[in-house]
Design a protein around this motif. Structure first.
Motif, mmCIF file in Angstrom:
data_model
loop_
_atom_site.group_PDB
_atom_site.id
_atom_site.type_symbol
_atom_site.label_atom_id
_atom_site.label_comp_id
_atom_site.label_asym_id
_atom_site.label_seq_id
_atom_site.Cartn_x
_atom_site.Cartn_y
_atom_site.Cartn_z
ATOM 1 N N THR A 217 0.840 -1.202 0.000
ATOM 2 C CA THR A 217 0.000 0.000 0.000
ATOM 3 C C THR A 217 0.873 1.250 0.000
ATOM 4 N N ALA A 218 0.227 2.370 -0.310
ATOM 5 C CA ALA A 218 0.950 3.645 -0.316
ATOM 6 C C ALA A 218 1.527 3.937 1.062
ATOM 7 N N ALA A 219 0.734 3.706 2.098
ATOM 8 C CA ALA A 219 1.215 3.991 3.460
ATOM 9 C C ALA A 219 2.376 3.078 3.841
ATOM 10 N N ALA A 220 2.304 1.822 3.416
ATOM 11 C CA ALA A 220 3.385 0.881 3.741
ATOM 12 C C ALA A 220 4.687 1.302 3.053
ATOM 13 N N LEU A 221 4.574 1.757 1.826
ATOM 14 C CA LEU A 221 5.783 2.194 1.116
ATOM 15 C C LEU A 221 6.388 3.423 1.787
ATOM 16 N N TYR A 222 5.541 4.313 2.261
ATOM 17 C CA TYR A 222 6.022 5.501 2.973
ATOM 18 C C TYR A 222 6.821 5.099 4.203
ATOM 19 N N ARG A 223 6.267 4.177 5.000
ATOM 20 C CA ARG A 223 6.969 3.729 6.212
ATOM 21 C C ARG A 223 8.273 3.020 5.864
ATOM 22 N N GLN A 224 8.245 2.303 4.721
ATOM 23 C CA GLN A 224 9.426 1.553 4.298
ATOM 24 C C GLN A 224 10.553 2.492 3.866
ATOM 25 N N LEU A 225 10.205 3.518 3.117
ATOM 26 C CA LEU A 225 11.232 4.412 2.574
ATOM 27 C C LEU A 225 11.696 5.447 3.586
ATOM 28 N N LEU A 226 10.780 5.869 4.462
ATOM 29 C CA LEU A 226 11.135 6.847 5.494
ATOM 30 C C LEU A 226 10.649 6.308 6.831
ATOM 31 N N PRO A 227 11.405 5.396 7.436
ATOM 32 C CA PRO A 227 10.972 4.815 8.716
ATOM 33 C C PRO A 227 10.735 5.916 9.746
ATOM 34 N N PRO A 228 9.644 5.786 10.514
ATOM 35 C CA PRO A 228 9.314 6.814 11.503
ATOM 36 C C PRO A 228 10.459 6.991 12.499
ATOM 37 N N GLY A 229 10.770 8.238 12.837
ATOM 38 C CA GLY A 229 11.782 8.528 13.846
ATOM 39 C C GLY A 229 11.168 8.464 15.232
ATOM 40 N N PRO A 230 11.932 8.924 16.230
ATOM 41 C CA PRO A 230 11.438 8.901 17.616
ATOM 42 C C PRO A 230 10.132 9.674 17.785
ATOM 43 N N GLN A 231 9.944 10.747 16.999
ATOM 44 C CA GLN A 231 8.708 11.538 17.140
ATOM 45 C C GLN A 231 7.614 11.029 16.213
ATOM 46 N N GLY A 232 7.800 9.851 15.632
ATOM 47 C CA GLY A 232 6.784 9.313 14.740
ATOM 48 C C GLY A 232 6.970 9.820 13.323
ATOM 49 N N ALA A 233 6.041 9.433 12.462
ATOM 50 C CA ALA A 233 6.147 9.813 11.054
ATOM 51 C C ALA A 233 5.499 11.175 10.828
ATOM 52 N N LEU A 234 6.018 11.887 9.858
ATOM 53 C CA LEU A 234 5.378 13.141 9.458
ATOM 54 C C LEU A 234 4.052 12.806 8.779
ATOM 55 N N PRO A 235 2.962 13.460 9.182
ATOM 56 C CA PRO A 235 1.686 13.178 8.507
ATOM 57 C C PRO A 235 1.762 13.582 7.039
ATOM 58 N N VAL A 236 1.184 12.763 6.195
ATOM 59 C CA VAL A 236 1.199 13.041 4.758
ATOM 60 C C VAL A 236 -0.172 12.735 4.165
ATOM 61 N N MET A 237 -0.399 13.266 2.962
ATOM 62 C CA MET A 237 -1.468 12.773 2.109
ATOM 63 C C MET A 237 -0.778 11.965 1.020
ATOM 64 N N PHE A 238 -1.524 11.059 0.421
ATOM 65 C CA PHE A 238 -0.947 10.183 -0.596
ATOM 66 C C PHE A 238 -1.532 10.535 -1.960
ATOM 67 N N ALA A 239 -0.661 10.656 -2.953
ATOM 68 C CA ALA A 239 -1.131 10.906 -4.317
ATOM 69 C C ALA A 239 -0.582 9.815 -5.227
ATOM 70 N N VAL A 240 -1.465 9.190 -5.976
ATOM 71 C CA VAL A 240 -1.069 8.203 -6.977
ATOM 72 C C VAL A 240 -1.556 8.712 -8.328
ATOM 73 N N ASP A 241 -0.615 8.785 -9.263
ATOM 74 C CA ASP A 241 -0.916 9.336 -10.588
ATOM 75 C C ASP A 241 -1.667 10.659 -10.480
ATOM 76 N N ARG A 242 -1.184 11.489 -9.554
ATOM 77 C CA ARG A 242 -1.634 12.878 -9.398
ATOM 78 C C ARG A 242 -3.050 13.025 -8.886
ATOM 79 N N CYS A 243 -3.535 11.992 -8.185
ATOM 80 C CA CYS A 243 -4.832 12.073 -7.524
ATOM 81 C C CYS A 243 -4.641 11.649 -6.071
ATOM 82 N N TYR A 244 -5.301 12.339 -5.158
ATOM 83 C CA TYR A 244 -5.232 11.922 -3.763
ATOM 84 C C TYR A 244 -5.956 10.598 -3.566
ATOM 85 N N VAL A 245 -5.344 9.724 -2.782
ATOM 86 C CA VAL A 245 -5.938 8.408 -2.500
ATOM 87 C C VAL A 245 -5.735 8.113 -1.011
ATOM 88 N N PRO A 246 -6.545 7.210 -0.452
ATOM 89 C CA PRO A 246 -6.313 6.800 0.941
ATOM 90 C C PRO A 246 -4.987 6.041 1.071
#
Lengths: 142, 104
Positions: free
Chosen positions: B55-84
């Motif tokens: 999933t998009a969220a899993a790839l985010y965690r994989q590429l930028l593992p959360p630091g001590p303060q957790g992950a930066l909140p993001v929105m996800f865009a696939v092919d230039r559209c926001y997706v869950p």
């Protein structure tokens, strides 16, 4: 007119994109850059955008406004790169049959832009720099 | 007046061709980085191999593992559209993790 530009924005050009003889109101909103943030002096700032997505998102906001306020036409231009303090970073022009819809649609458009149009701002201070975070942003913490 | 059309309507036909066997091989997606995440990742754009079902969220965690303060909140865009965040990535898509916005 929905554009990401790297030059100063001419509000008159944006107005011309929405003005027409059936309009009873043309309203121009300019968002301008401030010289301070929470007491820190801003010595410079720059915007960047995901332009290929920002432009369709701006267009979608205009479509939503047109559906909600019949007769409203909307144009939005956001500037990127270095923007000197006091200059416009964004200009939104709305034309409408009557002023009420123009004010409402203008407010809707700037709020929606801050929430979902992929543009970012980095401010530089005398002692550092920071990426700004719009209060409207609602990202997920995965 | 132009018809409002939303190229980002959910459940569109994009990528729905075929529908036969699940691909077993790794997929390749393009990740583009912006703003604070571009600085953290040190890259503008990269091709990334992902396992089917990622999933998009899993790839985010994989590429930028959360630091001590957790992950930066993001929105996800696939092919230039926001997706869950739980959207499963398909081969060849462009993924953008949208950090807090600062436009306006």
């Amino acid at each position: 007119m929905f554009e990401i530009v790297s030059e100063p924005i001419d509000p008159r050009q944006v107005e011309a994109a929405v003005a027409h003889d059936g309009a009873g109101a043309v309203l121009t909103f300019a968002g301008t850059t401030r010289d301070s943030f929470e007491g820190r002096r801003v010595v410079g700032l720059a915007y960047e955008a995901f332009a290929e997505m920002a432009v369709p998102e701006m267009r979608a906001i205009a479509d939503q406004a047109a559906a909600r306020w019949p007769g409203v036409r909307l144009a939005m231009v956001h500037r990127i790169g270095e923007v000197p303090v006091g200059e416009a970073s964004v200009v939104i022009c709305v034309s409408a049959p009557h002023r009420g819809a123009a004010y409402d649609a203008s407010r809707f458009a700037i709020d929606a832009l801050k929430e979902r149009v992929p543009v970012w701002k980095k401010e530089r201070y005398e002692d550092g720099a920071a990426w700004k975070e719009n209060a409207e942003f609602a990202g997920e913490e995965p | 007046m132009s018809e409002p059309h939303d190229p980002c309507e959910p459940h569109d036909a994009r990528g729905a061709s075929g529908g036969a066997a699940e691909p077993a091989a790794a997929l390749v997606v393009t990740v583009r980085w912006f703003a604070v995440l571009r600085e953290r990742r040190g890259a503008d754009e990269e091709q990334v191999q992902v396992a089917p079902g990622t999933t998009a969220a899993a790839l985010y965690r994989q590429l930028l593992p959360p630091g001590p303060q957790g992950a930066l909140p993001v929105m996800f865009a696939v092919d230039r559209c926001y997706v869950p965040g739980d959207t499963v990535l398909e081969d060849g898509v462009e993924v953008v993790f949208v950090p807090p916005l600062g436009g306006g």
